[in-house]
Design a protein around this motif. Structure first.
Motif, PDB file in Angstrom:
ATOM      1  N   ASN A   1       0.839  -1.191   0.000  1.00  0.00           N
ATOM      2  CA  ASN A   1       0.000   0.000   0.000  1.00  0.00           C
ATOM      3  C   ASN A   1       0.883   1.254   0.000  1.00  0.00           C
ATOM      4  N   SER A   2       0.539   2.213  -0.838  1.00  0.00           N
ATOM      5  CA  SER A   2       1.399   3.379  -1.051  1.00  0.00           C
ATOM      6  C   SER A   2       1.556   4.257   0.187  1.00  0.00           C
ATOM      7  N   SER A   3       0.774   4.030   1.227  1.00  0.00           N
ATOM      8  CA  SER A   3       0.939   4.820   2.450  1.00  0.00           C
ATOM      9  C   SER A   3       2.132   4.346   3.273  1.00  0.00           C
ATOM     10  N   PHE A   4       2.711   3.203   2.893  1.00  0.00           N
ATOM     11  CA  PHE A   4       3.854   2.657   3.611  1.00  0.00           C
ATOM     12  C   PHE A   4       5.130   2.871   2.813  1.00  0.00           C
ATOM     13  N   PHE A   5       6.156   3.403   3.470  1.00  0.00           N
ATOM     14  CA  PHE A   5       7.433   3.619   2.801  1.00  0.00           C
ATOM     15  C   PHE A   5       8.299   2.365   2.831  1.00  0.00           C
ATOM     16  N   THR A   6       8.160   1.609   3.901  1.00  0.00           N
ATOM     17  CA  THR A   6       9.087   0.499   4.122  1.00  0.00           C
ATOM     18  C   THR A   6       8.539  -0.820   3.604  1.00  0.00           C
ATOM     19  N   CYS A   7       9.397  -1.828   3.668  1.00  0.00           N
ATOM     20  CA  CYS A   7       9.025  -3.165   3.268  1.00  0.00           C
ATOM     21  C   CYS A   7       8.361  -3.918   4.422  1.00  0.00           C
ATOM     22  N   SER A   8       7.830  -5.078   4.083  1.00  0.00           N
ATOM     23  CA  SER A   8       7.237  -5.963   5.062  1.00  0.00           C
ATOM     24  C   SER A   8       7.432  -7.398   4.588  1.00  0.00           C
ATOM     25  N   PRO A   9       7.625  -8.340   5.518  1.00  0.00           N
ATOM     26  CA  PRO A   9       7.730  -9.741   5.112  1.00  0.00           C
ATOM     27  C   PRO A   9       6.369 -10.442   5.013  1.00  0.00           C
ATOM     28  N   TYR A  10       5.305  -9.712   5.276  1.00  0.00           N
ATOM     29  CA  TYR A  10       3.972 -10.322   5.343  1.00  0.00           C
ATOM     30  C   TYR A  10       3.193 -10.068   4.056  1.00  0.00           C
ATOM     31  N   SER A  11       2.839 -11.141   3.384  1.00  0.00           N
ATOM     32  CA  SER A  11       2.149 -11.018   2.099  1.00  0.00           C
ATOM     33  C   SER A  11       0.811 -10.306   2.238  1.00  0.00           C
ATOM     34  N   ALA A  12       0.178 -10.404   3.392  1.00  0.00           N
ATOM     35  CA  ALA A  12      -1.129  -9.772   3.588  1.00  0.00           C
ATOM     36  C   ALA A  12      -1.048  -8.252   3.524  1.00  0.00           C
ATOM     37  N   GLU A  13       0.141  -7.702   3.654  1.00  0.00           N
ATOM     38  CA  GLU A  13       0.301  -6.250   3.631  1.00  0.00           C
ATOM     39  C   GLU A  13       0.574  -5.721   2.234  1.00  0.00           C
ATOM     40  N   PHE A  14       0.525  -6.586   1.250  1.00  0.00           N
ATOM     41  CA  PHE A  14       0.717  -6.189  -0.141  1.00  0.00           C
ATOM     42  C   PHE A  14      -0.610  -6.324  -0.865  1.00  0.00           C
ATOM     43  N   GLY A  15      -1.065  -5.238  -1.462  1.00  0.00           N
ATOM     44  CA  GLY A  15      -2.413  -5.231  -2.009  1.00  0.00           C
ATOM     45  C   GLY A  15      -2.518  -5.536  -3.485  1.00  0.00           C
ATOM     46  N   SER A  16      -1.423  -5.374  -4.221  1.00  0.00           N
ATOM     47  CA  SER A  16      -1.461  -5.613  -5.667  1.00  0.00           C
ATOM     48  C   SER A  16      -0.439  -6.685  -6.015  1.00  0.00           C
ATOM     49  N   TRP A  17      -0.858  -7.645  -6.821  1.00  0.00           N
ATOM     50  CA  TRP A  17      -0.018  -8.795  -7.141  1.00  0.00           C
ATOM     51  C   TRP A  17       0.003  -9.050  -8.638  1.00  0.00           C
ATOM     52  N   GLY A  18       1.129  -9.582  -9.098  1.00  0.00           N
ATOM     53  CA  GLY A  18       1.192 -10.091 -10.446  1.00  0.00           C
ATOM     54  C   GLY A  18       0.660 -11.506 -10.507  1.00  0.00           C
ATOM     55  N   GLN A  19       0.715 -12.104 -11.699  1.00  0.00           N
ATOM     56  CA  GLN A  19       0.151 -13.443 -11.898  1.00  0.00           C
ATOM     57  C   GLN A  19       1.153 -14.544 -11.574  1.00  0.00           C
ATOM     58  N   GLY A  20       2.419 -14.173 -11.411  1.00  0.00           N
ATOM     59  CA  GLY A  20       3.452 -15.138 -11.066  1.00  0.00           C
ATOM     60  C   GLY A  20       4.221 -15.644 -12.275  1.00  0.00           C
ATOM     61  N   THR A  21       5.458 -16.045 -12.016  1.00  0.00           N
ATOM     62  CA  THR A  21       6.288 -16.681 -13.041  1.00  0.00           C
ATOM     63  C   THR A  21       6.952 -17.896 -12.413  1.00  0.00           C
ATOM     64  N   GLU A  22       6.960 -18.994 -13.125  1.00  0.00           N
ATOM     65  CA  GLU A  22       7.413 -20.254 -12.556  1.00  0.00           C
ATOM     66  C   GLU A  22       8.914 -20.432 -12.730  1.00  0.00           C
ATOM     67  N   VAL A  23       9.565 -20.808 -11.647  1.00  0.00           N
ATOM     68  CA  VAL A  23      10.989 -21.103 -11.659  1.00  0.00           C
ATOM     69  C   VAL A  23      11.175 -22.562 -11.268  1.00  0.00           C
ATOM     70  N   SER A  24      11.898 -23.292 -12.091  1.00  0.00           N
ATOM     71  CA  SER A  24      12.169 -24.692 -11.817  1.00  0.00           C
ATOM     72  C   SER A  24      13.665 -24.926 -11.893  1.00  0.00           C
ATOM     73  N   VAL A  25      14.237 -25.429 -10.812  1.00  0.00           N
ATOM     74  CA  VAL A  25      15.675 -25.685 -10.748  1.00  0.00           C
ATOM     75  C   VAL A  25      15.869 -27.189 -10.653  1.00  0.00           C
ATOM     76  N   SER A  26      16.388 -27.748 -11.733  1.00  0.00           N
ATOM     77  CA  SER A  26      16.515 -29.200 -11.793  1.00  0.00           C
ATOM     78  C   SER A  26      17.573 -29.586 -12.807  1.00  0.00           C
ATOM     79  N   SER A  27      18.230 -30.708 -12.532  1.00  0.00           N
ATOM     80  CA  SER A  27      19.197 -31.215 -13.488  1.00  0.00           C
ATOM     81  C   SER A  27      18.551 -32.231 -14.417  1.00  0.00           C
TER      82      SER A  27
END
Length: 126
Positions: free
Chosen positions: A100-126
């Motif tokens: 939320n734009s009223s907050f300057f700092t970061c947070s480790p809690y996902s609930a405090e983030f209001g806008s999200w992207g759709q995600g990108t998949e990362v797979s690490v494998s041999s």
């Protein structure tokens, strides 16, 4: 409200690198702290890294510290996550999110983030 679109995921071998991008639109990127989170099916979404509104303070979860680097390019309205020395346990869907734009700092809690992207998949494998 800020819209976010992630890209850059894919399949990579252990020890490899990927750079994820979070392209934003709809508002001014510099008004938001931006976080990267990841999620594995059946597990809770976890914080990976975050950069505050001023771009001065960057935080990293323990899992990525020393291997991941977050950055922002305000001219391109994009936030990046450079991931090096990737491990199989880094496999997940990675999301970027805006606090939320009223907050300057970061947070480790996902609930405090209001806008999200759709995600990108990362797979690490041999």
């Amino acid at each position: 409200q800020l819209q976010l679109v992630e890209s850059g995921g894919g399949l990579v071998q252990p020890g490899g690198s990927l750079r994820l991008s979070c392209a934003t639109s709809g508002s001014t990127l510099d008004l938001y702290a931006i976080g990267w989170f990841r999620q594995v099916p059946g597990k809770e979404r976890e914080a990976v890294s975050c950069i505050d509104r001023g771009g001065e303070t960057r935080t990293y979860a323990k899992a990525g510290k020393g291997r991941f680097t977050i950055s922002r390019d305000s001219a391109k309205n994009t936030v990046y996550l450079q991931m090096n020395s990737l491990k199989p346990e880094d496999t997940a869907v990675y999301y970027c999110a805006a606090r939320n734009s009223s907050f300057f700092t970061c947070s480790p809690y996902s609930a405090e983030f209001g806008s999200w992207g759709q995600g990108t998949e990362v797979s690490v494998s041999s």
